[in-house]
Motif scaffolding. Structure first.
Motif, PDB file in Angstrom:
ATOM      1  N   CYS A  58       0.814  -1.222   0.000  1.00  0.00           N
ATOM      2  CA  CYS A  58       0.000   0.000   0.000  1.00  0.00           C
ATOM      3  C   CYS A  58       0.852   1.280   0.000  1.00  0.00           C
ATOM      4  O   CYS A  58       1.311   1.736   1.044  1.00  0.00           O
ATOM      5  CB  CYS A  58      -0.968   0.026   1.187  1.00  0.00           C
ATOM      6  SG  CYS A  58      -2.126   1.410   1.079  1.00  0.00           S
TER       7      CYS A  58
ATOM      8  N   ALA B  91     -19.240   5.864  -3.595  1.00  0.00           N
ATOM      9  CA  ALA B  91     -17.782   5.699  -3.418  1.00  0.00           C
ATOM     10  C   ALA B  91     -17.383   4.391  -4.085  1.00  0.00           C
ATOM     11  O   ALA B  91     -16.667   3.570  -3.510  1.00  0.00           O
ATOM     12  CB  ALA B  91     -17.432   5.690  -1.932  1.00  0.00           C
TER      13      ALA B  91
ATOM     14  N   SER C 272     -11.282  -0.483 -13.058  1.00  0.00           N
ATOM     15  CA  SER C 272     -10.132  -1.381 -13.191  1.00  0.00           C
ATOM     16  C   SER C 272     -10.258  -2.601 -12.280  1.00  0.00           C
ATOM     17  O   SER C 272     -10.878  -2.529 -11.221  1.00  0.00           O
ATOM     18  CB  SER C 272      -8.842  -0.627 -12.888  1.00  0.00           C
ATOM     19  OG  SER C 272      -8.867  -0.139 -11.584  1.00  0.00           O
TER      20      SER C 272
ATOM     21  N   VAL D 108      -5.954   2.303 -12.446  1.00  0.00           N
ATOM     22  CA  VAL D 108      -6.996   3.316 -12.244  1.00  0.00           C
ATOM     23  C   VAL D 108      -7.858   3.487 -13.490  1.00  0.00           C
ATOM     24  O   VAL D 108      -7.534   2.973 -14.557  1.00  0.00           O
ATOM     25  CB  VAL D 108      -6.406   4.716 -11.919  1.00  0.00           C
ATOM     26  CG1 VAL D 108      -5.939   4.814 -10.502  1.00  0.00           C
ATOM     27  CG2 VAL D 108      -5.366   5.133 -12.913  1.00  0.00           C
TER      28      VAL D 108
HETATM   29  C1  LIG Z   1      -3.514  -3.352  -8.377  1.00  0.00           C
HETATM   30  C2  LIG Z   1      -3.705  -1.943  -7.887  1.00  0.00           C
HETATM   31  C3  LIG Z   1      -2.716  -1.343  -7.122  1.00  0.00           C
HETATM   32  C4  LIG Z   1      -2.881  -0.024  -6.687  1.00  0.00           C
HETATM   33  N1  LIG Z   1      -1.910   0.532  -5.918  1.00  0.00           N
HETATM   34  C5  LIG Z   1      -2.056   1.802  -5.474  1.00  0.00           C
HETATM   35  C6  LIG Z   1      -1.099   2.379  -4.592  1.00  0.00           C
HETATM   36  O1  LIG Z   1      -0.165   1.717  -4.134  1.00  0.00           O
HETATM   37  N2  LIG Z   1      -1.272   3.686  -4.249  1.00  0.00           N
HETATM   38  C7  LIG Z   1      -2.325   4.440  -4.693  1.00  0.00           C
HETATM   39  O2  LIG Z   1      -2.415   5.615  -4.349  1.00  0.00           O
HETATM   40  N3  LIG Z   1      -3.287   3.888  -5.463  1.00  0.00           N
HETATM   41  C8  LIG Z   1      -3.186   2.595  -5.848  1.00  0.00           C
HETATM   42  N4  LIG Z   1      -4.173   2.031  -6.608  1.00  0.00           N
HETATM   43  C9  LIG Z   1      -5.386   2.820  -6.906  1.00  0.00           C
HETATM   44  C10 LIG Z   1      -6.274   2.884  -5.645  1.00  0.00           C
HETATM   45  O3  LIG Z   1      -6.398   1.585  -5.105  1.00  0.00           O
HETATM   46  C11 LIG Z   1      -7.661   3.435  -5.990  1.00  0.00           C
HETATM   47  O4  LIG Z   1      -7.529   4.648  -6.686  1.00  0.00           O
HETATM   48  C12 LIG Z   1      -8.475   3.656  -4.724  1.00  0.00           C
HETATM   49  O5  LIG Z   1      -8.679   2.430  -4.065  1.00  0.00           O
HETATM   50  C13 LIG Z   1      -9.812   4.277  -5.088  1.00  0.00           C
HETATM   51  O6  LIG Z   1     -10.586   4.371  -3.922  1.00  0.00           O
HETATM   52  P1  LIG Z   1     -12.155   4.397  -4.047  1.00  0.00           P
HETATM   53  O7  LIG Z   1     -12.702   4.453  -2.684  1.00  0.00           O
HETATM   54  O8  LIG Z   1     -12.582   5.433  -5.010  1.00  0.00           O
HETATM   55  O9  LIG Z   1     -12.525   3.011  -4.737  1.00  0.00           O
HETATM   56  P2  LIG Z   1     -12.174   1.531  -4.288  1.00  0.00           P
HETATM   57  O10 LIG Z   1     -11.130   1.497  -3.256  1.00  0.00           O
HETATM   58  O11 LIG Z   1     -11.957   0.782  -5.559  1.00  0.00           O
HETATM   59  O12 LIG Z   1     -13.525   1.017  -3.601  1.00  0.00           O
HETATM   60  C14 LIG Z   1     -14.724   0.888  -4.332  1.00  0.00           C
HETATM   61  C15 LIG Z   1     -15.627  -0.059  -3.585  1.00  0.00           C
HETATM   62  O13 LIG Z   1     -16.908  -0.019  -4.195  1.00  0.00           O
HETATM   63  C16 LIG Z   1     -17.423  -1.319  -4.283  1.00  0.00           C
HETATM   64  N5  LIG Z   1     -18.397  -1.370  -5.374  1.00  0.00           N
HETATM   65  C17 LIG Z   1     -18.154  -1.181  -6.689  1.00  0.00           C
HETATM   66  N6  LIG Z   1     -19.295  -1.361  -7.380  1.00  0.00           N
HETATM   67  C18 LIG Z   1     -20.267  -1.659  -6.471  1.00  0.00           C
HETATM   68  C19 LIG Z   1     -21.650  -1.990  -6.580  1.00  0.00           C
HETATM   69  N7  LIG Z   1     -22.249  -2.066  -7.787  1.00  0.00           N
HETATM   70  N8  LIG Z   1     -22.353  -2.262  -5.464  1.00  0.00           N
HETATM   71  C20 LIG Z   1     -21.734  -2.212  -4.241  1.00  0.00           C
HETATM   72  N9  LIG Z   1     -20.414  -1.931  -4.077  1.00  0.00           N
HETATM   73  C21 LIG Z   1     -19.698  -1.654  -5.197  1.00  0.00           C
HETATM   74  C22 LIG Z   1     -16.194  -2.180  -4.544  1.00  0.00           C
HETATM   75  O14 LIG Z   1     -16.421  -3.522  -4.189  1.00  0.00           O
HETATM   76  C23 LIG Z   1     -15.142  -1.510  -3.665  1.00  0.00           C
HETATM   77  O15 LIG Z   1     -15.100  -2.071  -2.386  1.00  0.00           O
HETATM   78  C24 LIG Z   1      -4.049   0.710  -7.036  1.00  0.00           C
HETATM   79  C25 LIG Z   1      -5.048   0.089  -7.781  1.00  0.00           C
HETATM   80  C26 LIG Z   1      -4.890  -1.225  -8.200  1.00  0.00           C
HETATM   81  C27 LIG Z   1      -5.993  -1.874  -8.990  1.00  0.00           C
END
Ligand SMILES: Cc1cc2nc3c(=O)[nH]c(=O)nc-3n(C[C@H](O)[C@H](O)[C@H](O)COP(=O)(O)OP(=O)(O)OC[C@H]3O[C@@H](n4cnc5c(N)ncnc54)[C@H](O)[C@@H]3O)c2cc1C
Length: 395
Positions: A52, A161, A166, A340
């Motif tokens: 992370c 959220a 991806s 992303v």
């Molecule tokens: C392999 C990988 C490595 C990464 N490494 C880094 C890193 O080291 N540093 C960094 O800054 N960023 C990193 N990122 C990017 C970062 O993880 C994301 O930008 C960040 O998690 C986005 O946060 P979020 O809350 O917007 O979405 P997310 O953390 O993706 O959370 C979205 C949530 O919504 C839920 N969801 C989606 N659709 C639905 C639905 N229809 N019904 C109910 N729930 C739903 C999902 O299950 C998930 O739990 C990485 C991404 C990936 C894929």
């Protein structure tokens, strides 16, 4: 079907949803976080190769892409990298700094997720996992009703959220974009970002033997350039320099690669010609680049020839080939491997202070679902923390 009244429903138990939930929970709001996944925070666990990369010391709006480049500034300045680092310190999570100010957990990404979950638990947040959202309605007495396979939740504030598209296997879905469209909020077409580029068939044939080679390079298009490692894979090009540029790459566009940044290669070859005229071109180049890479890019008629038989014009051609190497990628590896999603909910329709939709009171968007995409290096998680925090102050 049970009707479960709450103040706030947050769809998405990821980085921004959990941050929003713990903040709003601390304010005494009744919060339910709904997620269709069986476990929360899967992308947090995958992030940074399991360590992370939770933020960066150099957070700056210049490290984000958006159709509205000013939008991210307010949130990033209200909840900063230093605020998140303080939270990490409070939870006694050890971290390390890598290149370019990137901060990673010393042990495991699990610690960041556990920290968020324990903060949520302390703030009285309920998690409803394995819960599918079927329909969202805006009703008279409560602005929103979220219908799920586990009943309907009514709430005054609804937070999308849901992240980007991806890694579909990690729970990604287009629900956040669909919610935006339902409420007539524009969405910039999403596309994969921070993603390896694939090669066209001819380049693939020439470069297929290079899989595994990594070199420091400057990779650019007319709008951006990145100097970092570049990796040849069996499908194409990856590594930080290519991932970074991919977010700025448009299909059909060529990219330029400088495999020997800072070097006046023609002058270096000339100097070697004077000192050691019988030396083969390829042996000189092999001092700077892997032999396989030189063999793939420099034709044998030149590579095998002693330096004394090459003209200055030919030195310039070699320099152009290795330092202004232009190729047209075939595409990207797509959402399957992208870190992303570039594009998303139009920030012009959202308050940059609260993340609330300007024309739909009570509806909020946080994190990656918005048209804000960070560079590689902790910027995307910091955006999730900052935007989630802002919404958490007002929902
Ligand atoms: C392999 C990988 C490595 C990464 N490494 C880094 C890193 O080291 N540093 C960094 O800054 N960023 C990193 N990122 C990017 C970062 O993880 C994301 O930008 C960040 O998690 C986005 O946060 P979020 O809350 O917007 O979405 P997310 O953390 O993706 O959370 C979205 C949530 O919504 C839920 N969801 C989606 N659709 C639905 C639905 N229809 N019904 C109910 N729930 C739903 C999902 O299950 C998930 O739990 C990485 C991404 C990936 C894929």
């Amino acid at each position: 079907m049970p009707n479960l009244p709450t103040d706030v429903v947050i769809i998405g138990a990821g980085a921004s949803g959990l941050m929003c939930a713990m903040q709003a929970g601390r304010r005494g709001r009744r919060i339910v976080v709904v997620d269709h996944a069986k476990t929360p925070g899967r992308k947090i666990l995958m992030s940074g190769g399991g360590r992370c990369n939770f933020t960066n010391r150099e957070i700056d709006a210049a490290h984000y892409l958006s159709h509205n480049p000013h939008f991210c500034k307010s949130a990033l300045s209200r909840y900063t990298q230093w605020d998140f680092i303080e939270l990490v310190n409070q939870h006694r999570i050890a971290y390390v700094e890598r290149d370019h100010g990137q901060l990673f957990c010393a042990d495991s990404a699990r610690q960041i997720l556990d920290m968020l979950l324990s903060e949520c638990a302390q703030a009285g947040v309920s998690l409803s996992l394995d819960t599918r959202v079927k329909k969202i309605e805006a009703s008279m007495d409560h602005p929103f009703a979220v219908h799920t396979n586990r009943g309907a939740f009514t709430c005054h504030s609804l937070v999308a959220a849901t992240g980007g598209l991806s890694i579909p296997g990690a729970g990604a879905s287009p629900l956040g974009y669909e919610i935006a469209r339902q409420f007539a909020i524009p969405v910039h077409p999403p596309r994969a970002g921070l993603v390896p580029l694939t090669l066209q068939a001819t380049d693939k044939t020439i470069l297929s033997g290079l899989s595994g080679i990594a070199v420091e390079a400057v990779v650019s298009n007319p709008r951006q350039c990145f100097r970092e490692n570049m990796l040849f894979t069996h499908r194409g090009l990856s590594g930080p320099a290519v991932l970074q540029l991919s977010s700025y790459w448009q299909p059909g566009e060529p990219i330029t690669i400088d495999l020997l940044p800072d070097m006046d290669l023609a002058a270096v070859l000339k100097a070697h010609q004077q000192r050691n005229p019988q030396r083969k071109t390829k042996s000189v180049l092999a001092a700077f680049l892997p032999k396989r890479l030189v063999a793939a890019l420099i034709p044998p008629a030149i590579a095998e020839r002693p330096l004394q038989h090459l003209s200055h014009q030919q030195f310039r051609q070699i320099a152009t080939q290795l330092q202004q190497w232009t190729l047209k990628p075939g595409g990207t590896e797509g959402y399957r491997t992208a870190e992303v999603t570039v594009g998303g909910v139009d920030c012009d329709a959202i308050s940059s202070k609260t993340m609330q939709a300007r024309r739909v009171p009570g509806l909020f968007f946080t994190g990656e679902v918005l048209d804000v995409t960070g560079w590689l290096g902790g910027y995307n998680l910091q955006w999730a923390w900052s935007s989630g925090w802002c919404a958490g102050q007002v929902v």
